[in-house]
Design a protein around this motif. Structure first.
Motif, PDB file in Angstrom:
ATOM      1  N   LEU A   1       8.077  15.371   4.240  1.00 52.48           N
ATOM      2  CA  LEU A   1       7.754  14.622   5.457  1.00 52.48           C
ATOM      3  C   LEU A   1       7.135  13.274   5.112  1.00 52.48           C
ATOM      4  O   LEU A   1       7.492  12.244   5.692  1.00 52.48           O
ATOM      5  N   LEU A   2       6.220  13.256   4.153  1.00 50.40           N
ATOM      6  CA  LEU A   2       5.577  12.010   3.742  1.00 50.40           C
ATOM      7  C   LEU A   2       6.598  11.020   3.209  1.00 50.40           C
ATOM      8  O   LEU A   2       6.636   9.857   3.636  1.00 50.40           O
ATOM      9  N   PHE A   3       7.426  11.451   2.270  1.00 49.04           N
ATOM     10  CA  PHE A   3       8.390  10.539   1.652  1.00 49.04           C
ATOM     11  C   PHE A   3       9.446  10.076   2.651  1.00 49.04           C
ATOM     12  O   PHE A   3       9.929   8.946   2.573  1.00 49.04           O
ATOM     13  N   ALA A   4       9.814  10.940   3.588  1.00 51.75           N
ATOM     14  CA  ALA A   4      10.807  10.542   4.585  1.00 51.75           C
ATOM     15  C   ALA A   4      10.265   9.451   5.495  1.00 51.75           C
ATOM     16  O   ALA A   4      10.940   8.448   5.767  1.00 51.75           O
ATOM     17  N   ILE A   5       9.026   9.612   5.978  1.00 52.12           N
ATOM     18  CA  ILE A   5       8.446   8.632   6.892  1.00 52.12           C
ATOM     19  C   ILE A   5       8.156   7.317   6.179  1.00 52.12           C
ATOM     20  O   ILE A   5       8.508   6.232   6.657  1.00 52.12           O
ATOM     21  N   SER A   6       7.503   7.395   5.021  1.00 50.71           N
ATOM     22  CA  SER A   6       7.176   6.163   4.302  1.00 50.71           C
ATOM     23  C   SER A   6       8.428   5.495   3.746  1.00 50.71           C
ATOM     24  O   SER A   6       8.536   4.263   3.742  1.00 50.71           O
TER      25      SER A   6
ATOM     26  N   CYS B   1       0.826  -1.212   0.000  1.00 50.19           N
ATOM     27  CA  CYS B   1       0.000   0.000   0.000  1.00 50.19           C
ATOM     28  C   CYS B   1       0.860   1.263   0.000  1.00 50.19           C
ATOM     29  O   CYS B   1       0.585   2.213  -0.748  1.00 50.19           O
ATOM     30  N   ILE B   2       1.899   1.280   0.826  1.00 52.14           N
ATOM     31  CA  ILE B   2       2.751   2.465   0.898  1.00 52.14           C
ATOM     32  C   ILE B   2       3.514   2.668  -0.405  1.00 52.14           C
ATOM     33  O   ILE B   2       3.646   3.798  -0.892  1.00 52.14           O
ATOM     34  N   LEU B   3       4.005   1.582  -0.995  1.00 49.01           N
ATOM     35  CA  LEU B   3       4.677   1.702  -2.295  1.00 49.01           C
ATOM     36  C   LEU B   3       3.724   2.247  -3.355  1.00 49.01           C
ATOM     37  O   LEU B   3       4.083   3.141  -4.137  1.00 49.01           O
ATOM     38  N   LEU B   4       2.492   1.723  -3.379  1.00 51.40           N
ATOM     39  CA  LEU B   4       1.516   2.164  -4.379  1.00 51.40           C
ATOM     40  C   LEU B   4       1.128   3.622  -4.170  1.00 51.40           C
ATOM     41  O   LEU B   4       1.101   4.407  -5.127  1.00 51.40           O
ATOM     42  N   LEU B   5       0.835   4.008  -2.930  1.00 55.02           N
ATOM     43  CA  LEU B   5       0.428   5.387  -2.650  1.00 55.02           C
ATOM     44  C   LEU B   5       1.548   6.371  -2.965  1.00 55.02           C
ATOM     45  O   LEU B   5       1.293   7.457  -3.508  1.00 55.02           O
TER      46      LEU B   5
END
Length: 316
Positions: free
Chosen positions: A235-240, A190-194
């Protein structure tokens, strides 16, 4: 010698992780709860909940499970009922941490890519509802783990935990297989797809805005809207991305196990996968500090405030 070296590395790693993880997550909870980092209330709710669950992972999985049994092998932690409850908590806090990362990634996806739904979905009330649902489902789903242990009256003055031989039973094997699929394989996908969809949207939007603004500003005028999005995107890309990297070993091990490969030569890799998995529970503070200037300022205040009080007390 290799086994002894691995034990020494694990011992040092988990001791450092316990100290740093507890301190870092408590500091993160305090700073983000004050709401002075310039983040939206919705984002703040997700980040605080992630810090709380990460702190619980450190407490239950590192302090109680690993270090507690290492230093107190015959303490109440090995009592049958306590051990059974801990097995639920160990799995539930990891599930909550993982799925809250997915929920945060989805929330940022909606905020960046779905402007029409942003006002309705990306709200503090919706965030609280999602967080409550994720945590509740995580704990309820892991209740059957209570029955993975049985009392053993032969190893101490009270009944201690002994793992049942349940893997040969089809219902239990299906439950364990489903649990591994649910965490971490589905969240990982899911995280890869999003993230892929978010990157695609950002690239398309950037091209459209450049084509629309180019003839008028010749690249010299600052695009305020894209600048406002940049902090949220980083922030999103760093956390995921942190989750993807640190959980990669666990996902690969699961794939190999499903291919019925012999995992005994990969025992070191399995332990390293566990260590990286737990490491992901104390890295978000570093991410916030590196990506958020206001968080760095608040962290500096939290660290220096006790020192100032101490100096003031000495002078008085």
């Amino acid at each position: 010698m290799g086994g002894m070296g691995l034990l020494l590395v694990q011992d040092m790693f988990y001791h450092c992780l316990a100290v740093i993880g507890v301190a870092a997550n408590i500091m993160t909870i305090v700073i983000l709860s004050r709401g002075s980092c310039g983040l939206s209330r919705c984002t703040g709710r997700y980040l605080v909940s992630m810090a709380v669950t990460d702190l619980l992972v450190i407490i239950f999985c590192v302090l109680l499970k690993y270090l507690g049994t290492l230093y107190f092998p015959f303490s109440f932690l090995n009592y049958y009922h306590v051990c059974s409850l801990n097995s639920i908590m160990n799995a539930a806090v990891v599930d909550s941490s993982v799925w809250l990362t997915v929920a945060f990634t989805f929330d940022r996806f909606m905020a960046i890519c779905c402007q029409r739904l942003k006002a309705r979905y990306c709200t503090e009330r919706r965030a609280v509802g999602v967080i409550t649902t994720v945590c509740t489902v995580s704990y309820l789903r892991n209740i059957p783990r209570y029955f993975t242990y049985e009392p053993d009256h032969t190893r101490g003055p009270f009944p201690v935990c002994r793992l049942r031989n349940l893997c040969t039973k089809t219902p239990w094997a299906v439950y364990l297989w489903f649990g591994t699929i649910l965490t971490p394989l589905i969240p990982y996908a899911c995280i890869l797809l999003l993230n892929a969809l978010t990157v695609r949207h950002i690239l398309m939007a950037s091209q459209v805005r450049k084509a629309f603004r180019g003839p008028r500003n010749d690249g010299r005028q600052v695009d305020l809207e894209m600048q406002n999005r940049r902090r949220s995107i980083i922030l999103l890309f760093a956390i995921s991305g942190n989750f993807i990297v640190l959980w990669m070993t666990k996902v690969v091990i699961f794939v190999f196990q499903e291919m019925l490969l012999d995992m005994s030569p990969m025992i070191i890799v399995i332990h390293v996968g566990d260590m990286l998995m737990y490491l992901s529970s104390c890295t978000n503070t570093c991410i916030y500090a590196l990506t958020q200037a206001k968080f760095r300022e608040e962290m500096r205040r939290v660290v220096t405030h006790p020192i100032h009080l101490l100096l003031k007390f000495i002078k008085d």
